[in-house]
Enzyme design. Structure first.
Site, short mmCIF file in Angstrom:
data_model
loop_
_atom_site.label_atom_id
_atom_site.label_comp_id
_atom_site.label_asym_id
_atom_site.label_seq_id
_atom_site.Cartn_x
_atom_site.Cartn_y
_atom_site.Cartn_z
N LYS A 14 94.22 1.38 -33.04
CA LYS A 14 95.26 0.40 -32.48
C LYS A 14 96.02 1.03 -31.22
CE LYS A 14 97.47 -1.04 -35.90
NZ LYS A 14 96.75 -0.54 -37.21
N ARG A 89 102.95 -7.58 -39.68
CA ARG A 89 102.20 -7.04 -40.79
C ARG A 89 102.45 -7.88 -42.08
NH1 ARG A 89 102.24 -1.13 -38.91
NH2 ARG A 89 100.68 -0.21 -40.15
N ARG A 128 93.72 13.14 -38.15
CA ARG A 128 94.98 12.79 -37.34
C ARG A 128 96.23 13.59 -37.77
NH1 ARG A 128 96.66 6.68 -36.02
NH2 ARG A 128 97.57 6.90 -38.12
N ARG A 134 102.07 14.08 -38.11
CA ARG A 134 102.37 12.82 -39.02
C ARG A 134 102.41 13.18 -40.49
NH1 ARG A 134 100.63 6.87 -36.75
NH2 ARG A 134 101.00 6.32 -38.83
N ARG A 146 98.76 3.01 -48.09
CA ARG A 146 98.68 2.23 -46.94
C ARG A 146 97.61 1.33 -46.52
NH1 ARG A 146 99.10 7.17 -43.13
NH2 ARG A 146 98.78 5.72 -41.54
P1 ADP Z 1 99.13 2.98 -39.16
O1 ADP Z 1 98.65 1.87 -38.22
O2 ADP Z 1 98.50 4.17 -38.90
O3 ADP Z 1 99.73 2.53 -40.27
P2 ADP Z 1 101.59 2.82 -37.72
O4 ADP Z 1 102.43 3.72 -36.75
O5 ADP Z 1 101.62 1.43 -37.50
O6 ADP Z 1 100.54 3.34 -38.24
O7 ADP Z 1 102.81 2.58 -39.02
C1 ADP Z 1 103.36 3.61 -39.64
C2 ADP Z 1 104.43 2.93 -40.71
O8 ADP Z 1 105.48 2.61 -40.17
C3 ADP Z 1 103.64 2.27 -41.50
O9 ADP Z 1 102.93 2.93 -42.55
C4 ADP Z 1 104.88 1.36 -42.17
O10 ADP Z 1 105.50 2.03 -43.19
C5 ADP Z 1 105.79 1.53 -41.06
N1 ADP Z 1 105.47 0.11 -40.35
C6 ADP Z 1 104.86 0.07 -38.92
N2 ADP Z 1 104.94 -1.15 -38.53
C7 ADP Z 1 105.31 -1.87 -39.64
C8 ADP Z 1 105.50 -3.40 -39.72
N3 ADP Z 1 105.35 -4.20 -38.87
N4 ADP Z 1 106.52 -3.67 -40.87
C9 ADP Z 1 106.65 -2.78 -41.77
N5 ADP Z 1 106.37 -1.61 -41.65
C10 ADP Z 1 105.87 -1.06 -40.68
#
Ligand code: ADP
Length: 335
Positions: A14, A89, A128, A134, A146
């Site tokens: 994404k 989400r 990654r 990360r 996740r």
């Molecule tokens: P990825 O898509 O690889 O999981 P992101 O950067 O989108 O990575 O998200 C990293 C973390 O940030 C998630 O695992 C979650 O803990 C938190 N997070 C991100 N976006 C949200 C969201 N919309 N609602 C709740 N938690 C979120």
């Protein structure tokens, strides 16, 4: 506005595709994951809270995430559109986003979902983790957590947009560029017909408004012309009246003019004239005075002189006559 939800499981790509899409479509990129990470780096209260969930592969509570995203949208009031990356989400987040956009008189254009199998996701995330540092990408257990959270809590959001006819899946394995092209093709198919219609509508509306404006102008011009004709005719009538009867009272305008003349006279009287004018007036007065005096002198002088001159002459004549008479008497007596 073009508002896209870029959807997909962790590691679907994404972030990578978002960067390319925002450049092409001039959109604002709102990644909740990026915002949380920035807060963690800045050691904010929000960052501290978010970190406690993220490190365990869990979602940050809806209330926190929703208010954070609303603040970010409100920061960009002049945006042409947004790409929401990693948001919504949950179902609650999707509803909140719909309401927020509604309040701004806009909505989600489409949900673009990158479809990638779980095996591929695990490989990508571990790779990654080695490069980006990360923490949530370095632990296989957290990665699995996740993926599970995605399947249980996030995947149902797909239904939310499917029911609105906005869901569109794109296969997310292959060259970055070919995936990007596939995404662009979907976006273009969504926006091009509407923009065409919009432009046609715009043309129609602008021509309509232009026509209305012209009609208005014409009306105003006609009114003005009519007023002019009335003015001219009244003027002519007034002139005729004056010609017929000289004693007719002047029109209001003339009275005003006369009054204004009087007023100006008064004003000029009270205001001191300039040096030149004073000099001119003084000389005029002098000339007039001198002329008057001269006239008086001329008038008076000759009279005096004539009276003076004529009186002795007459006396002399009288005396002469008397003398002659006396001489005659004497002569007679002598005789
Ligand atoms: P990825 O898509 O690889 O999981 P992101 O950067 O989108 O990575 O998200 C990293 C973390 O940030 C998630 O695992 C979650 O803990 C938190 N997070 C991100 N976006 C949200 C969201 N919309 N609602 C709740 N938690 C979120």
């Amino acid at each position: 506005m073009l508002n896209i939800v870029l959807f997909g499981p962790p590691g679907a790509g994404k972030g990578t595709q978002s960067e390319k899409l925002i450049a092409k479509y001039n959109l604002i990129h709102l990644s909740t994951g990026d915002i949380f990470r920035a807060n963690i780096k800045g050691e904010t209260e929000l960052g501290k809270l978010a970190k406690s969930y993220m490190d365990q592969g869990q979602l940050v509570p809806d209330s926190v995430t929703i208010s954070m995203l609303e603040a970010e949208v409100n920061k960009n009031n002049n945006a042409k559109g947004f790409i929401f990356d990693g948001f919504p989400r949950t179902q609650a987040q999707a509803v909140a986003l719909d309401n927020l956009l509604k309040s701004k008189k806009t909505s989600i254009t489409l949900m673009l979902a990158l479809e990638v199998q779980e095996e591929e996701l695990r490989k990508r995330l571990l790779l990654r983790g080695q490069n980006s540092g990360r923490p949530d990408d370095q632990n296989p257990e957290v990665i699995q957590k996740r993926i599970d959270v995605y399947n249980n809590e996030t995947a149902p959001v797909k239904d939310f947009y499917t029911s609105q006819g906005k869901y569109q899946g794109v296969y997310g394995i292959g060259e970055i560029e070919s995936i990007f092209k596939a995404l662009c093709a979907v976006i273009d198919s969504k926006i091009k017909p509407t923009t065409k219609n919009a432009s046609v509508k715009k043309v129609i509306s602008t021509t309509r408004t232009a026509a209305k404006k012209i009609a208005k102008k014409k009306k105003v011009m006609k009114k003005k012309a009519a007023k002019k004709v009335v003015k001219k005719s009244t003027k002519k009538k007034a002139v005729k009246k004056i010609a017929k009867n000289k004693t007719t009272k002047p029109t209001k305008k003339k009275v005003v003019k006369k009054n204004s003349k009087k007023a100006t006279k008064k004003v000029t009287k009270s205001v001191r004239p300039t040096g030149r004018k004073v000099a001119k007036k003084a000389t005029k007065k002098k000339v007039v005075k001198v002329a008057k005096k001269k006239v008086i002198k001329k008038v008076t002088k000759p009279n005096r002189t004539t009276s003076k001159k004529t009186a002795p002459k007459k006396l002399a004549k009288k005396q002469a006559k008397k003398i002659v008479a006396k001489k005659k008497v004497v002569k007679k007596k002598k005789k």
